[in-house]
Scaffold this active site. Structure first.
Site, PDB file in Angstrom:
ATOM      1  N   ARG A 148       4.339  -4.914  -5.379  1.00 49.29           N
ATOM      2  CA  ARG A 148       3.255  -5.525  -4.584  1.00 49.29           C
ATOM      3  C   ARG A 148       2.655  -6.703  -5.352  1.00 49.29           C
ATOM      4  NH1 ARG A 148       3.632  -0.265  -2.860  1.00 49.29           N
ATOM      5  NH2 ARG A 148       3.979  -0.231  -0.603  1.00 49.29           N
ATOM      6  N   ASP A 177      10.206  -2.857  -3.209  1.00 50.08           N
ATOM      7  CA  ASP A 177       9.408  -2.566  -2.010  1.00 50.08           C
ATOM      8  C   ASP A 177       9.389  -3.844  -1.194  1.00 50.08           C
ATOM      9  OD1 ASP A 177       7.365  -1.441  -0.190  1.00 50.08           O
ATOM     10  OD2 ASP A 177       7.106   0.028  -1.778  1.00 50.08           O
ATOM     11  N   HIS A 254      10.786   1.271   3.065  1.00 46.74           N
ATOM     12  CA  HIS A 254      10.127   0.321   2.151  1.00 46.74           C
ATOM     13  C   HIS A 254      11.143  -0.717   1.655  1.00 46.74           C
ATOM     14  CE1 HIS A 254       6.084   2.062   1.649  1.00 46.74           C
ATOM     15  NE2 HIS A 254       6.668   3.224   1.864  1.00 46.74           N
ATOM     16  N   ASP A 309      10.174   8.001   0.678  1.00 47.25           N
ATOM     17  CA  ASP A 309       8.914   8.209   1.411  1.00 47.25           C
ATOM     18  C   ASP A 309       8.816   7.332   2.654  1.00 47.25           C
ATOM     19  OD1 ASP A 309       8.876   6.049  -0.449  1.00 47.25           O
ATOM     20  OD2 ASP A 309       6.713   5.859  -0.178  1.00 47.25           O
ATOM     21  N   GLU A 310       8.034   7.824   3.593  1.00 45.18           N
ATOM     22  CA  GLU A 310       7.494   7.045   4.702  1.00 45.18           C
ATOM     23  C   GLU A 310       8.527   6.273   5.531  1.00 45.18           C
ATOM     24  OE1 GLU A 310       3.013   6.120   3.481  1.00 45.18           O
ATOM     25  OE2 GLU A 310       4.411   4.873   2.368  1.00 45.18           O
ATOM     26  N   TRP A 376       3.205  13.848  -3.509  1.00 45.39           N
ATOM     27  CA  TRP A 376       2.138  12.835  -3.428  1.00 45.39           C
ATOM     28  C   TRP A 376       1.178  13.114  -2.289  1.00 45.39           C
ATOM     29  CZ3 TRP A 376       1.501   9.053   0.564  1.00 45.39           C
ATOM     30  CH2 TRP A 376       2.505   9.020   1.537  1.00 45.39           C
ATOM     31  N   TYR A 401      -3.989   9.142  -7.458  1.00 47.94           N
ATOM     32  CA  TYR A 401      -3.742   7.786  -6.960  1.00 47.94           C
ATOM     33  C   TYR A 401      -4.849   6.866  -7.484  1.00 47.94           C
ATOM     34  CZ  TYR A 401       0.377   8.328  -4.054  1.00 47.94           C
ATOM     35  OH  TYR A 401       1.666   8.502  -3.629  1.00 47.94           O
ATOM     36  N   ASP A 403      -5.146   3.850  -7.512  1.00 47.80           N
ATOM     37  CA  ASP A 403      -5.445   2.599  -6.799  1.00 47.80           C
ATOM     38  C   ASP A 403      -6.755   2.738  -6.022  1.00 47.80           C
ATOM     39  OD1 ASP A 403      -4.237   4.472  -5.116  1.00 47.80           O
ATOM     40  OD2 ASP A 403      -3.194   2.967  -3.914  1.00 47.80           O
ATOM     41  N   TRP A 450      -0.496   2.094  -7.410  1.00 48.23           N
ATOM     42  CA  TRP A 450       0.033   1.182  -6.388  1.00 48.23           C
ATOM     43  C   TRP A 450      -0.802  -0.082  -6.469  1.00 48.23           C
ATOM     44  CZ3 TRP A 450       4.431   2.962  -4.659  1.00 48.23           C
ATOM     45  CH2 TRP A 450       4.649   4.333  -4.630  1.00 48.23           C
ATOM     46  N   THR A 451      -0.170  -1.237  -6.206  1.00 42.16           N
ATOM     47  CA  THR A 451      -0.879  -2.464  -6.595  1.00 42.16           C
ATOM     48  C   THR A 451      -1.135  -3.444  -5.436  1.00 42.16           C
ATOM     49  OG1 THR A 451       1.214  -3.467  -7.282  1.00 42.16           O
ATOM     50  CG2 THR A 451      -0.057  -2.295  -8.983  1.00 42.16           C
ATOM     51  N   GLU A 452      -1.232  -2.926  -4.237  1.00 43.80           N
ATOM     52  CA  GLU A 452      -1.549  -3.816  -3.107  1.00 43.80           C
ATOM     53  C   GLU A 452      -2.790  -4.661  -3.393  1.00 43.80           C
ATOM     54  OE1 GLU A 452      -0.558  -0.707  -2.779  1.00 43.80           O
ATOM     55  OE2 GLU A 452       0.621  -0.433  -0.947  1.00 43.80           O
TER      56      GLU A 452
HETATM   57  C1  ACM Z   1       3.688   6.986  -1.404  1.00 42.26           C
HETATM   58  O1  ACM Z   1       2.491   6.878  -1.739  1.00 42.26           O
HETATM   59  N1  ACM Z   1       4.115   6.453  -0.282  1.00 42.26           N
HETATM   60  C2  ACM Z   1       4.627   7.711  -2.229  1.00 42.26           C
END
Ligand code: ACM
Ligand code: ZN
Length: 668
Positions: A148, A177, A254, A309-310, A376, A401, A403, A450-452
């Site tokens: 990110r 990502d 992702h 994930d996701e 997570w 988390y 972030d 996470w670095t958004e």
């Molecule tokens: C995640 O936070 N999507 C692993």
């Protein structure tokens, strides 16, 4: 056994610190303080006993000659520990004339080195002590998202030094990502010629905009990648400090950046349209295996992380290749395509002597023995993973988390949403709700950055430190003994150390803490609430009395005083005061937290009625701004004179599909 004594003592001398309180963090399992100090300025002999002696030659090459003399009684002894010990266990004895370190192998000596460095705060004297120590968990990790936002390799090395100081043994790099691919892959050059570069430096601007990639070298392009040579150097650097770098290559989701650089790997073969690989296409498996071969060539880590994930799986139901694959697998469920892909990669990694780690979405597949699940989401996934027989690394969002905001959000740079101060991280008890049999599957803990919303290296450091200290303490010392006040004092000392040594740690001494509000008395306390629209089952607060119990919530929207409403016109409640009364003020306390789509209302109305049939509007407010503030509570109210028994409050989130959070309706 090869012990890098060079780093051992260099590590010690590097800590020229301002005088400050003695801190050990993580706390060793057993510490017995003694009188006196070992002074490193005076001559001493080095004695390497048993197999440790193999390392003595290199040591002679670099130690200052005057420090190594056969004529003194003062001695530093390195001795091989008991073969039955844990790999990272060590014993350390320090007196005025002796330092003795015992460990079974290099990992134990590295752990002892970290303790010795903390004990030698001024770089000259080590306080006398007897320590016997070993870790609670064998996996103690931190994850850094370099997609990110991208950070220089020197910054990553600096974090390795810090992680080593606190006895972490894994650094997980989220290398790929949508926002950018960050590892040179020789076979697929477009990954770094195109997919590593984007139009906007700020992730948020890019994500809210057109999300375009640009060719490397384009003026103004933002991004970057690590060459294989840089990564190999990082791997060696980290290994010398007891840290294994775990690479993560995201699949099947992702992956927007890959599927724009190589559109033929998606279901529709169109750039900029897909986030998920096509699991029905043989090219996907070839590509991922070829990438993983280069990844394994660079990273010796036993664990290779494949994300998982996701996945939205948006195009899988309509893709002919995916459909053909499902037929071949004998399934009508697209989820089985994900399972198939992850299981395939698990076998592939195993055939190369490696072990797959995936985020907890991978649990359902019939995966290889030894597969490790990184939990997570909810901790119930730890139970599910353990029940499958998988190893588990715990990094639940609610505690790990980092972030999220670490202090009063109104005073912090924009972050990802929730409020996660040091105290909350420290309160985590891994496996607390698991049966002993399931708990035995937990191999460790990890915090994720996470670095958004973390555009610079300095900001990344600010988010990591000091919260990683709590993960260090839990991962190494365990959670049998918890005393936040005592830990907090050590964390404050360490934060001072970090800040004095060029680390942009959050200043714990200036922490403001949670939003603490005393209970309020008002006319609606205990009143009946008529739910014209019901609150959401995921955020039920304290149930039907939440809005009229006189209690206000803290910064954490997940805490009980907060009630969540979701969707269009979702907030609609009527307060029944029981009888007609004079009123002079009516309001609601709202929370806005834009990360998880919690907004102040876009429209808000208060109306009042004496009979419950005819309502008069008292107050209307429109709020067009969806972006600011990021995280704030506000009290929206009417003041005047009216008579009412029934008071209706209605609101629509400013962003379609968003949430409204309310902790109290106050009537005066
Ligand atoms: C995640 O936070 N999507 C692993
Ligand atoms: Zn497909």
């Amino acid at each position: 056994m090869k012990i890098h004594l060079k780093h051992y003592l260099v590590g010690l001398c590097a800590v020229a610190l301002p005088a400050m309180a003695q801190t050990l963090l993580p706390q060793p399992q057993q510490v017995e303080w003694k009188k006196g100090n070992f002074n490193w300025q005076k001559p001493y002999r080095l004695e390497c006993r048993q197999t440790v002696a193999e390392t003595s030659a290199p040591v002679q090459q670099w130690l200052p000659a005057k420090a190594v003399t056969a004529e003194t009684k003062r001695v530093v002894i390195l001795e091989k520990g008991n073969p039955a010990w844990n790999d990272e266990a060590y014993q350390l004895y320090v007196s005025a004339d002796t330092v003795k370190v015992c460990a079974k192998n290099e990992a134990g000596f590295i752990a002892a080195r970290a303790t010795l460095a903390q004990l030698t705060a001024d770089g000259q004297q080590t306080r006398a002590v007897m320590i016997s120590d070993s870790p609670a968990y064998r996996y103690r990790g931190a994850m850094l998202d370099v997609s990110r936002h991208f950070y220089p390799i020197e910054f990553v090395k600096k974090q390795v030094d810090l992680l080593a100081r606190y006895k972490f043994n894994r650094l997980h790099l989220h290398l790929t990502d949508a926002a950018g691919w960050r590892m040179e892959i020789k076979r697929y050059p477009r990954l770094t010629e195109l997919a590593a570069w984007r139009t906007d430096s700020l992730w948020k601007t890019w994500w809210d905009g057109e999300r375009k990639y640009v060719e490397e070298g384009t003026p103004g392009a933002y991004g970057g990648y690590y060459t294989q040579r840089e990564l190999r150097d990082l791997v060696d650097y980290a290994l010398e400090r007891g840290i294994t770098i775990i690479p993560e290559i995201e699949m099947p989701a992702h992956s927007e950046e890959v599927l724009t650089a190589y559109p033929c790997l998606s279901c529709t073969h169109e750039p900029y349209k897909q986030a998920d690989f096509c699991p029905g296409s043989i090219s996907t498996y070839d590509f991922l295996e070829n990438v993983l071969k280069e990844v394994m060539d660079v990273f010796p880590s036993a664990y290779i992380h494949v994300g998982g994930d996701e996945a939205a799986k948006a195009s899988w139901p309509t893709c002919p290749r995916c459909q053909a694959k499902m037929k071949e697998l004998g399934t009508t469920d697209v989820n089985d395509l994900q399972t198939h892909l992850i299981a395939h990669m698990g076998r592939f990694l195993k055939s190369h002597g490696r072990t797959l780690i995936g985020w907890d979405e991978v649990i359902d597949g019939n995966l290889e023995k030894g597969t490790t699940v990184m939990v997570w989401r909810g901790l119930e996934n730890a139970t599910r993973a353990a029940a499958h027989g998988y190893d588990v690394i715990l990094s639940p969002g609610a505690y790990c988390y980092i972030d999220a905001y670490q202090d009063s959000p109104a005073d912090q740079p924009e972050a990802m949403g929730a409020y996660l101060p040091l105290k909350k991280v420290y309160s985590f008890v891994p496996g607390e709700n698991l049966s002993p049999a399931h708990r035995a599957h937990i191999v460790g803990v990890q915090a994720n950055l996470w670095t958004e919303h973390v555009p610079s290296a300095a900001h990344a450091e600010y988010m990591m430190w000091p919260r990683l200290l709590a993960i260090s303490e839990i991962g190494w010392n365990g959670t049998k003994y918890k005393d936040y006040d005592e830990f907090h004092q050590r964390a404050v000392n360490e934060t001072q150390y970090l800040r004095a040594n060029g680390v942009n740690a959050f200043d714990l001494k200036k922490e403001k803490g949670d939003r603490v509000q005393s209970a309020i008395k008002h006319k609606a306390v205990g009143a009946t609430v008529i739910w014209n629209k019901k609150y959401h089952r995921s955020y039920p607060g304290n149930g039907p009395t939440t809005l009229t119990d006189g209690k206000l919530g803290g910064w954490n929207y997940g805490d009980k005083p907060w009630l969540g409403f979701l969707g269009k016109d979702c907030f609609d409640v009527t307060i029944d005061l029981g009888k007609v009364q004079s009123i002079s003020e009516v309001g609601a306390d709202f929370l806005q937290c834009t990360g998880p789509w919690i907004y102040f209302p876009g429209t808000f109305t208060i109306s009042a009625s004496e009979d419950g049939k005819t309502y008069k509007t008292l107050f209307e407010k429109k709020n067009p701004d969806k972006n600011f503030p990021y995280y704030k509570t506000e009290w929206w109210s009417w003041k005047g004179k009216a008579k009412a028994r029934y008071i209706r409050l209605q609101g629509d989130p400013v962003v379609h599909g968003g949430w409204i959070f309310v902790d109290e309706i106050i009537v005066k």
